[in-house]
Design an enzyme around this catalytic site. Structure first.
Site, PDB file in Angstrom:
ATOM      1  N   ASP A  21      47.392 -23.937  19.245  1.00  0.00           N
ATOM      2  CA  ASP A  21      47.732 -22.898  18.117  1.00  0.00           C
ATOM      3  C   ASP A  21      48.387 -23.747  17.016  1.00  0.00           C
ATOM      4  O   ASP A  21      49.110 -23.331  16.231  1.00  0.00           O
ATOM      5  CB  ASP A  21      48.403 -21.490  18.503  1.00  0.00           C
ATOM      6  CG  ASP A  21      49.756 -22.100  19.365  1.00  0.00           C
ATOM      7  OD1 ASP A  21      50.105 -23.236  19.460  1.00  0.00           O
ATOM      8  OD2 ASP A  21      50.553 -21.074  19.488  1.00  0.00           O
ATOM      9  N   SER A  22      48.315 -25.077  17.194  1.00  0.00           N
ATOM     10  CA  SER A  22      49.006 -25.954  16.095  1.00  0.00           C
ATOM     11  C   SER A  22      47.870 -26.720  15.495  1.00  0.00           C
ATOM     12  O   SER A  22      47.516 -27.566  16.545  1.00  0.00           O
ATOM     13  CB  SER A  22      49.986 -26.861  16.545  1.00  0.00           C
ATOM     14  OG  SER A  22      50.657 -27.529  15.670  1.00  0.00           O
TER      15      SER A  22
END
Length: 824
Positions: free
Chosen positions: A757-758
């Site tokens: 999620d980065s």
């Protein structure tokens, strides 16, 4: 250096990895006629031919007498020998010495197993027992096949440069077949081999440091775990000896050419990543290890295309950061939480008082002494492990700098989440590894690119709760100090003093990159989701409240879910409740930091116990002294059962619904499955492993462990219920990441730094990446209703009434397109 040369170099490196790993298991069987390529340099004072001979000469005294005694005892008690005794007799003591030596090395296990199987210089007893048994069993069959079919083996050897494990197994299966060894017999054999070494160690030898490995029982307050602990002095010897140091290197490393794309053959088997067959990894890992044949997740082709594009990104070692890291480590400066190159020996305080009271119970003072000893040992062992890891990291980085670029093969788990084959020098690794990993291709800084790098630097200094423009202004205000860091990061260590606790070296890498004299950018700018799990649950349920709390809708500055939860919890503490801990926490207060970890892990199904453990580990309850467990238990309940559900109630309802779906599957004696937006069929099938007990004779210990039940696998209803919510949302965040990669690729952006999620790319490409992140999220939840589709699929599969999800809210998902802090 052209592509053909790089492929040749990579194949040579993989041969070396195999020789550095697999040959150590098998090589001794071929020591009669070693090839020239296998001989060590004649510069060795002992003129040793191979690493195997060096190991036997250097460490044989710790192994060989015990194995010879064991074989002597078996021979003289043949009438009643145990099942494990046959393989123990077939191999020579030298064989057993090498197998045990390699299996005891922590580097023999993948990094992702650490914390489970490997902790510093300790390896779980059952893990190492199974490892040594596997290697011994395969070696026995290979030697037998070679002896009985020498002509066929000689002919094959003309064509095969290196007999990798896979080639050996294939040869064995072709000429004699691989017989089965039951999991219990395997564990028994392995335990006996390791026990030969550990049982021969006396306390006097431990005190004097004259041993190779000892049994160590770790108690964490809940359970006891038996490890085999390697003598740290001997590992230090290996670190300092070039010929032995290779034994500490992980098997899987970065590649120096682009990995093979993952493709599926006509039999359904996936191949890709590393070039040589012996280096192949599983493309898809099942939910329960060892149960591959009971239905694995089937990757969608769109997802596979994205994974192949992701692993095509060329990286390079950030040599500026590497130099600072080498100086910091070698001089024991401690900058950026860097471990120290030198470490004092472990010294444990002895207890001089009475251990038991008049009733025969241990005194509270003695119990506290044992806790303090355990804490001292754990802290020392962690520092030791961090130091060894840094030695490995710097060695690998120095090696990779000889090449123009390196690549990282990617695999996936059963949910579709992607993982690099090695965490070293990877965007998915530690802060040290991430800082050393930069794009091989440099792109010029544009004005907008500099704007985004300013924001990243401000973020890493903790200035991430203000608007983007305010972050850029913060950078401008401190530009002189930041430039001084770039000029001399050793003297000017503001980055180490005040940087994000877990991202100090990434901060340094960003500062050095921004102030490069050539105006080029190679360090990725990362944009992180705002409590991404809640973002997905809010999108699924169209929850406006959760969407606002996690920045799915436009705002002038970022919302902060952690602060909202902390404030909500503080309000609960203001209520009158008859509980001493309620009053104590009211005085102490709930900080944002206290609420952060529970909020981050809540959408992924963290249990109350997990929340309590993290609160204690993070020091949130240190103020309670010896009663920190009770303090954590109380505030954990407040956060998990009241505060977080009070702020994001819709997410709580959808997570409960997901568990109802799993319970429906349990009722029908099946497992949950669903299709992701990218076409991956996820099979959420956990299996119960068979529990087996074995007695370790000399230590009077009974070990209980679990093994795959390959004959009659039974679904684990408990794990399928507890895991469904986090695994469902993980499959969706994986789909979002891979969809974003495909969209960026179609737009000509082909360099990625992705961590679940980065999402990261070159600074000048951030605006385009931000657009694709939002467009793909909106597209996914506009065209796809994952909750309803899973409910309908499971109704069809079970023949039961569908368990429909809770009613949706009023969120307009298109608002995400204008939400600046959705990923920030």
């Amino acid at each position: 250096m052209n592509k053909t040369n790089l492929i040749g170099l990579e194949m040579a490196r993989e041969e070396d990895m195999l020789l550095a790993g697999l040959r150590r298991y098998w090589g001794v069987a071929q020591l009669d006629n070693p090839s020239d390529a296998e001989l060590l340099s004649s510069q060795s004072p002992d003129n040793l031919r191979t690493p195997e001979e060096l190991v036997i000469k250097r460490y044989g005294e710790y192994f060989l007498p015990a194995f010879r005694d064991m074989q002597h005892d078996i021979v003289h008690g043949m009438k009643n020998h145990a099942k494990w005794a046959t393989p123990a007799l077939y191999l020579t003591p030298e064989h057993l010495c090498l197998l045990a030596f390699k299996s005891l090395m922590p580097s023999a296990y993948p990094r992702r197993d650490e914390g489970v199987a490997v902790v510093g210089n300790r390896v779980k007893l059952l893990t190492v027992a199974e490892t040594v048994a596997d290697h011994a069993w395969n070696l026995i069959h290979y030697m037998r096949a070679k002896d009985e079919h020498e002509e066929a083996w000689t002919f094959r050897s003309r064509l095969i440069k290196s007999w990798s494990a896979k080639k050996q197994r294939r040869f064995v299966n072709e000429v004699i077949g691989m017989s089965k060894m039951s999991p219990k017999a395997k564990k028994s054999f392995g335990l006996k081999i390791i026990s030969c070494i550990t049982d021969a160690v006396t306390q006097e030898q431990i005190d004097a440091g004259e041993y190779f490995a000892r049994r160590f029982v770790h108690y964490d307050g809940k359970r006891r775990t038996t490890y085999v602990e390697i003598n740290p002095r001997l590992v230090q010897e290996m670190i300092e000896d070039h010929q032995l140091r290779q034994w500490l290197r992980p098997k899987w490393g970065p590649m120096v050419c682009e990995p093979n794309g993952w493709v599926q053959d006509e039999h359904g088997h996936w191949g890709g990543g590393y070039l040589l067959p012996g280096m192949q990894m599983k493309f898809v890992r099942p939910a329960t290890p060892g149960h591959d044949n009971y239905g694995k997740t089937e990757p969608g082709l769109v997802a596979v295309n994205a994974i192949n594009r992701l692993q095509s990104t060329p990286y390079a070692v950030n040599e500026e950061v590497l130099e600072v890291m080498k100086i910091t480590f070698g001089a024991n400066l401690g900058l950026g939480d860097c471990p120290e190159a030198a470490q004092d020996e472990l010294k444990l305080q002895q207890y001089e008082g009475e251990q038991k009271d008049e009733e025969g119970n241990y005194t509270s003072e003695f119990k506290q002494h044992l806790k303090d000893r355990e804490a001292t040992h754990d802290a020392w062992a962690k520092a030791w492990a961090d130091r060894l890891r840094m030695v490995q990291r710097l060695d690998l980085a120095r090696d990779i700098t000889k090449y123009p670029a390196y690549w990282l093969p990617i695999t996936m788990d059963f949910r579709g989440r992607c993982y690099t084959a090695t965490e070293m020098l990877s965007p998915q690794g530690s802060d040290f590894d991430k800082s050393l990993c930069q794009f091989a291709e440099a792109k010029p800084y544009t004005d907008q690119g500099r704007y985004w790098m300013k924001i990243q630097i401000a973020n890493l200094f903790g200035e991430d709760k203000i608007s983007f423009n305010d972050r850029a202004a913060w950078f401008d205000k401190h530009e002189a100090e930041l430039r001084a860091i770039a000029q001399d990061p050793i003297t000017n260590h503001w980055w180490s003093d005040d940087g994000d606790d877990k991202k100090k070296w990434q901060l340094l890498a960003s500062i050095l990159d921004y102030f490069r004299e050539d105006g080029m950018n190679r360090v990725a700018v990362q944009m992180d989701g705002s409590c991404n799990g809640i973002q997905h649950w809010s999108a699924i349920g169209r929850d406006s409240i959760g969407a606002k709390a996690t920045n799915l809708i436009p705002g002038d500055k970022p919302e902060d879910l952690y602060t909202e939860v902390a404030n909500f919890g503080t309000g609960l503490l203001a209520e009158s409740r008859e509980n001493d801990w309620h009053k104590a926490w009211r005085e102490q207060g709930i900080s944002r930091k206290c609420a952060k970890r529970p909020c981050m892990t809540y959408p992924y199904g963290v249990t109350l116990r997990g929340c309590v453990d993290s609160l204690k580990k993070d020091g949130m309850c240190d103020w309670a002294g010896d009663n920190k467990a009770q303090a954590a238990q109380y505030i954990g309940r407040i956060l998990m059962e009241e505060a977080i559900p009070g702020v994001v109630s819709a997410s709580y309802k959808f997570m409960a619904w997901a568990k109802d779906i799993a319970k429906q599957a349990n009722e029908a004696s099946t497992y949950v499955e669903w299709v992701t937006p990218l076409g991956t069929l996820v099979r959420h099938n956990y299996y119960v492993e068979e529990r087996v007990a074995l007695d370790v004779e000399a230590q009077n210990i009974r070990l209980v462990f679990e093994i795959p039940n390959l004959e009659s696998a039974r679904l684990s209803t408990k794990e399928m219920v507890s895991g469904i919510a986090p695994n469902f949302v993980h499959s969706l965040d994986a789909s979002h990441m891979l969809a974003t990669i495909n969209a960026m690729w179609a737009n000509g952006l082909q360099h990625f730094s992705m961590i679940h999620d980065s999402f990261g790319c070159h600074a000048s490409d951030v605006d385009e990446m931000q657009r694709h992140i939002r467009e793909q999220f909106v597209r996914m939840y506009t065209l796809f209703d994952p909750a309803t589709l899973m409910a309908e699929r499971m109704a069809d599969k079970t023949g039961l009434e569908p368990v429909l999800p809770p009613s949706h809210g009023s969120l307009d998902i298109n608002l995400v397109l204008q939400a600046p802090y959705f990923f920030a």
